[in-house]
Write a protein that holds these residues in place. Sequence first.
Motif, short mmCIF file in Angstrom:
data_model
loop_
_atom_site.label_atom_id
_atom_site.label_comp_id
_atom_site.label_asym_id
_atom_site.label_seq_id
_atom_site.Cartn_x
_atom_site.Cartn_y
_atom_site.Cartn_z
N ARG A 1 0.87 -1.19 -0.21
CA ARG A 1 -0.15 -0.05 0.05
C ARG A 1 0.89 1.08 0.04
NH1 ARG A 1 -4.48 -0.36 4.40
NH2 ARG A 1 -5.11 1.59 3.47
N ASP B 1 -6.48 7.73 -6.38
CA ASP B 1 -6.53 6.77 -5.60
C ASP B 1 -7.86 5.84 -6.04
OD1 ASP B 1 -7.80 4.83 -3.60
OD2 ASP B 1 -7.06 6.21 -2.04
N GLU B 2 -7.87 4.62 -6.74
CA GLU B 2 -8.69 4.15 -7.41
C GLU B 2 -9.65 3.67 -6.63
OE1 GLU B 2 -7.16 2.24 -11.32
OE2 GLU B 2 -5.56 1.82 -9.82
N LYS B 3 -9.50 3.63 -5.41
CA LYS B 3 -10.65 2.95 -4.42
C LYS B 3 -11.44 4.18 -4.01
CE LYS B 3 -8.07 -0.69 -2.44
NZ LYS B 3 -7.62 -1.48 -1.10
N THR B 4 -11.05 5.22 -3.77
CA THR B 4 -11.67 6.36 -3.24
C THR B 4 -12.32 7.31 -4.57
OG1 THR B 4 -9.80 7.58 -2.84
CG2 THR B 4 -10.76 6.06 -0.94
N ASP B 5 -11.39 7.38 -5.57
CA ASP B 5 -11.81 8.11 -6.78
C ASP B 5 -11.25 9.52 -6.60
OD1 ASP B 5 -12.15 8.37 -9.39
OD2 ASP B 5 -14.10 9.47 -9.15
#
Length: 313
Positions: free
Chosen positions: A32, A223-227
Amino acid sequence: MASQALTTISLTSLPKLSQGKVRDLFSLPGNRTLLFVTSDRISAYDVILKNGIASKGQILTLLSAKWFEILSSRIPDLKHHFITLTPPPAPGVVTPDEQRMLRGRSMVVRRLKIFPIEAIVRGYVTGGAWLEYEENQTIHGLRLPAGLQRCQQLPQPIYTPSTKAELGEKDINISPAEARAIVGDKYATRIEELALACYRAGAAYAEERGIIIADTKFEVGLDEKTDEIYLVDEVLTPDSSRFWSKEDYQVGRDQDSLDKQVLRNWLTANGLKGKPDVEMPPEVVEKTRDRYLEVYERLTGQTLEAALKALEE
């Protein structure tokens, strides 16, 4: 006398992911975060010089860390990749010798998807932008008012992106519309707004300390998880920016820059612009290092030695 330049980063404890012109990237446990290590290598006109500038990696790293702090205090909701200067957070990951080598030149950062553009912002017309303006009254294809002089402040800062080339290739200036085609409509406006906000906040802080930031380039990640969009890489350093002394600034002529313009000028004057395997003479090395140290001290309010000592406490 400065210590020897560190141009090769060798870590046996961590897998290397990539090596750029100046920085090496290593994977940290957990997948991470990354260890972002800045060498003393220096590049100009997209070519790495054979020899480096001693302590340059520490100057760039510690100045970037300071800027992340400053910009976060001046831009609400700013997100950036920087976590800590202490390499790395888990005990026993790097050896004691590696920890000493990394002191002041490494950052633990968030692992993000990096957009393939350089988010350049210009507050003054200089360098390659001046050459384009002289010919067409445009910068990166953007129409500007007639009658601007060399190194004159623009009516307002402008976003003038470029491609982000692979190592050994050259960045290409593009228009904001072309950048939008690369990153997509969803992110283009957010990237432009972030770059302009960071430039304005940084330029205001620097001006309070007698420094003009003529132009600079930022890099941006996702951050692809939170956009969410993040400011990444180095920030407002003499490698990525043109710094001028406010006291000495004069419209209509080239300025005596506090950055690597010393090196660019030497390369151009000697017919070495863009040529590989060039070694800087000692006087160019020392003059460039002096400029980096001066702008570091003026922007941070402390010497490099004091900053490095604080890391040991």
